[in-house]
Design a protein around this motif. Sequence first.
Motif, PDB file in Angstrom:
ATOM      1  N   PHE A  50       5.687   8.736  -3.762  1.00  0.00           N
ATOM      2  CA  PHE A  50       5.907   9.588  -4.929  1.00  0.00           C
ATOM      3  C   PHE A  50       7.386   9.795  -5.235  1.00  0.00           C
ATOM      4  O   PHE A  50       7.750  10.084  -6.363  1.00  0.00           O
ATOM      5  N   HIS A  61       0.824  -1.208   0.000  1.00  0.00           N
ATOM      6  CA  HIS A  61       0.000   0.000   0.000  1.00  0.00           C
ATOM      7  C   HIS A  61       0.864   1.266   0.000  1.00  0.00           C
ATOM      8  O   HIS A  61       0.512   2.258  -0.627  1.00  0.00           O
ATOM      9  N   LEU A  62       1.964   1.219   0.708  1.00  0.00           N
ATOM     10  CA  LEU A  62       2.850   2.378   0.751  1.00  0.00           C
ATOM     11  C   LEU A  62       3.474   2.658  -0.608  1.00  0.00           C
ATOM     12  O   LEU A  62       3.737   3.814  -0.947  1.00  0.00           O
ATOM     13  N   ASP A  63       3.717   1.620  -1.404  1.00  0.00           N
ATOM     14  CA  ASP A  63       4.271   1.822  -2.746  1.00  0.00           C
ATOM     15  C   ASP A  63       3.372   2.706  -3.601  1.00  0.00           C
ATOM     16  O   ASP A  63       3.848   3.435  -4.466  1.00  0.00           O
ATOM     17  N   LYS A  64       2.074   2.658  -3.352  1.00  0.00           N
ATOM     18  CA  LYS A  64       1.130   3.459  -4.149  1.00  0.00           C
ATOM     19  C   LYS A  64       1.250   4.950  -3.859  1.00  0.00           C
ATOM     20  O   LYS A  64       0.858   5.761  -4.680  1.00  0.00           O
ATOM     21  N   VAL A  65       1.766   5.311  -2.699  1.00  0.00           N
ATOM     22  CA  VAL A  65       1.890   6.724  -2.345  1.00  0.00           C
ATOM     23  C   VAL A  65       3.347   7.157  -2.180  1.00  0.00           C
ATOM     24  O   VAL A  65       3.622   8.238  -1.680  1.00  0.00           O
TER      25      VAL A  65
END
Length: 179
Positions: free
Chosen positions: A15, A9-13
């Motif tokens: 940036f 999930h952290l990979d999605k944010v």
Amino acid sequence: VVSAIESKHLDKVAFYKQTSAFVNYVKTLNEGDEGYYENIIVTGHSLGGGLAMISGAQQKVPSIALSGPNAMISRRTFDPPITPIDLERYTFNIVPDRDVVPRLDDLSQNYQRINCRSGLNDPLSCHFGMRSMCEVLMTCGSRGRPIPCHCLDLEDIYSTSLVPSATNVGETLADVCVD
């Protein structure tokens, strides 16, 4: 198991991964390629400044942040992790007084504190990029570049200030500003 789920999930944010990949792409261009630049400096304000410092340290290119959150404590959480040496070598942060964002993490070696001349009951104004730009221009000079008249609108702080880089001694911002 929870770490793997959270990591996904952290990979999605994350940036910084996109900005680092973009900086890496620009670094790989050859002279004559569209988008080629001989010198790359990554810059940003606020979150963009934090991304600039992370990407600069990861890709080993100079980066300048204005009110960017720092990365000294969090440096090990990035992929790849950032070393203190890379933060010291490739990052610079401009830190206005009373701005809370650059205090979200420990400062690296290279930073410059600047005044924030907003009212004491208005610390959020210390995070405004235009206010900081005016402070830098009025404190350090503009090296002949025009100073925006917007600086006059900042609570009349600079209207009677002498301009450090004025052509004629004694010129105020009201004499030399440009819209």
